[in-house]
Design an enzyme around this catalytic site. Structure first.
Site, PDB file in Angstrom:
ATOM      1  N   ARG A  51       0.699  -1.060  -0.224  1.00 13.43           N
ATOM      2  CA  ARG A  51       0.065  -0.232   0.124  1.00 13.43           C
ATOM      3  C   ARG A  51       0.854   1.558  -0.072  1.00 13.43           C
ATOM      4  NH1 ARG A  51      -3.005  -3.786   1.950  1.00 13.43           N
ATOM      5  NH2 ARG A  51      -1.315  -3.935   2.721  1.00 13.43           N
ATOM      6  N   THR A  52       1.458   1.000   0.842  1.00 19.93           N
ATOM      7  CA  THR A  52       2.458   2.777   1.028  1.00 19.93           C
ATOM      8  C   THR A  52       3.430   2.689  -0.289  1.00 19.93           C
ATOM      9  OG1 THR A  52       2.307   2.221   2.833  1.00 19.93           O
ATOM     10  CG2 THR A  52       3.801   4.041   2.526  1.00 19.93           C
ATOM     11  N   LYS A  80      25.275  -3.106  -1.674  1.00 20.21           N
ATOM     12  CA  LYS A  80      26.831  -3.498  -2.043  1.00 20.21           C
ATOM     13  C   LYS A  80      27.156  -2.784  -0.544  1.00 20.21           C
ATOM     14  CE  LYS A  80      26.225  -3.157  -6.716  1.00 20.21           C
ATOM     15  NZ  LYS A  80      26.608  -2.480  -7.570  1.00 20.21           N
ATOM     16  N   ARG A 101      11.563   3.891   3.270  1.00 18.61           N
ATOM     17  CA  ARG A 101      10.788   3.044   4.462  1.00 18.61           C
ATOM     18  C   ARG A 101      12.558   2.238   4.536  1.00 18.61           C
ATOM     19  NH1 ARG A 101       5.910  -1.282   4.932  1.00 18.61           N
ATOM     20  NH2 ARG A 101       5.073   0.979   4.978  1.00 18.61           N
TER      21      ARG A 101
END
Ligand code: NCD
Length: 315
Positions: A51-52, A80, A101
């Site tokens: 959703r976000t 990396k 996020r």
């Protein structure tokens, strides 16, 4: 330039402007389809999301802008060993605004300190999730017509649920709010929120393990998933995952105008037969997430609202 890291980064009047703009967009989305033409949003997601991330991307596309980014750390240079500071310095060259996020609490804040573009916290570990809170607010406002004088029950994983932490912090600024915190002992709201937010501001609250006892008092029931990914061992998760299951039967004890919210994803904490109850507001909540994020992008980029002809800048 402004960032959105904590829900209280917006003061009350900015929050009201945001919700009003989101409501205007909801009434006539077509009027907004060019306002971010040629602007780019980067979605930097180091943790899973449906959703976000998609609602941020849909929001930018609905505004006529473009999106770029990565959906998980293993397809970015994080794998990396690149730091968020270096990543955001580089992304600042490619995009006009970024939503991040991250599983580590504070990562979006750190990114904002090195960024030349506005950074939005799209969820940091078990800490905060401000844009989910704005989505929750728009849904509460739509259902009840007010953000004051409410008894709000929060149920489930109140310890690791970042949506819960952001919602408590934000609603604690409103008038005459009472919280009923419904959780097993192990998943209680963290002490820092109890002390620094609830006790410090004299906000009435009760802690209970019983959803049934709380139910008849509630204007809002905010259900949450037990946050499996934040547990240190599988055994504890298995023991606690079925602590609360909202069923049609349990809904009988609720007020006729109570609204059931859930940030989603749902695992099994709301039975499917509750979905048809008019009090179930969680899919409408997911839809509101797009309007709120459209409004937020407009405000952080200082774009012009075609309905009022005015710039909606936060600065
Ligand atoms: C929430 C999250 O990521 O914190 N989901 C969302 O953004 N709508 C809730 C959850 O994952 O349980």
């Amino acid at each position: 330039m402004r960032h959105l890291i904590d829900p209280l980064d917006l003061n009350e009047s900015e929050m009201q402007d945001l919700l009003e703009l989101a409501s205007r967009i909801r009434e006539d989305p077509a009027a907004y389809q060019e306002v971010a033409a040629h602007k780019k949003l980067a979605t930097l997601f180091y943790e899973p999301s449906t959703r976000t991330r998609l609602s941020f991307e849909a929001a930018m596309l609905n505004l006529g802008g473009h999106v770029l980014g990565f959906p998980s750390d293993n397809v970015s240079s994080a794998s990396k060993g690149e730091s968020v500071a270096d990543t955001i310095r580089v992304v600042s060259c490619y995009a006009d605004i970024a939503a991040m996020r991250h599983p580590k609490e504070g990562a979006p804040l750190r990114a904002s300190q090195y960024s030349r573009i506005p950074v939005i916290n799209a969820g940091d570990g078990g800490h905060q999730h401000p844009t989910q809170t704005f989505t929750d607010l728009l849904t509460i406002l739509t259902r009840h017509g007010r953000l004051d004088n409410l008894t709000i029950g929060l149920c489930g994983d109140l310890k690791f649920g970042r949506t819960v932490h952001s919602l408590i912090k934000t609603m604690a600024r409103r008038k005459n709010i009472k919280f009923i915190l419904i959780s097993p002992d192990e998943l209680r709201v963290p002490d820092y929120i109890i002390k620094d937010v609830l006790v410090a501001n004299n906000i009435p609250f009760e802690e209970t393990a019983s959803l049934e006892d709380a139910m008849p008092q509630l204007d809002i029931l905010y259900m949450t998933r037990v946050q499996k990914e934040r547990f240190f061992n599988e055994e504890d998760y298995v023991r606690l995952k079925n602590s609360y299951i909202l069923t049609k039967e349990k809904m009988e004890a609720a007020r006729p105008d109570m609204a059931v919210l859930h940030p989603l994803p749902r695992v099994n904490e709301i039975a499917l037969d509750v979905d048809d109850d008019p009090r179930a507001a969680y899919f409408e909540q997911a839809q509101n997430g797009v309007y709120v994020r459209m409004a937020l992008i407009m405000m952080l980029l200082g774009l012009t609202d075609p309905k009022t002809g005015k710039e909606v800048s936060l600065c």
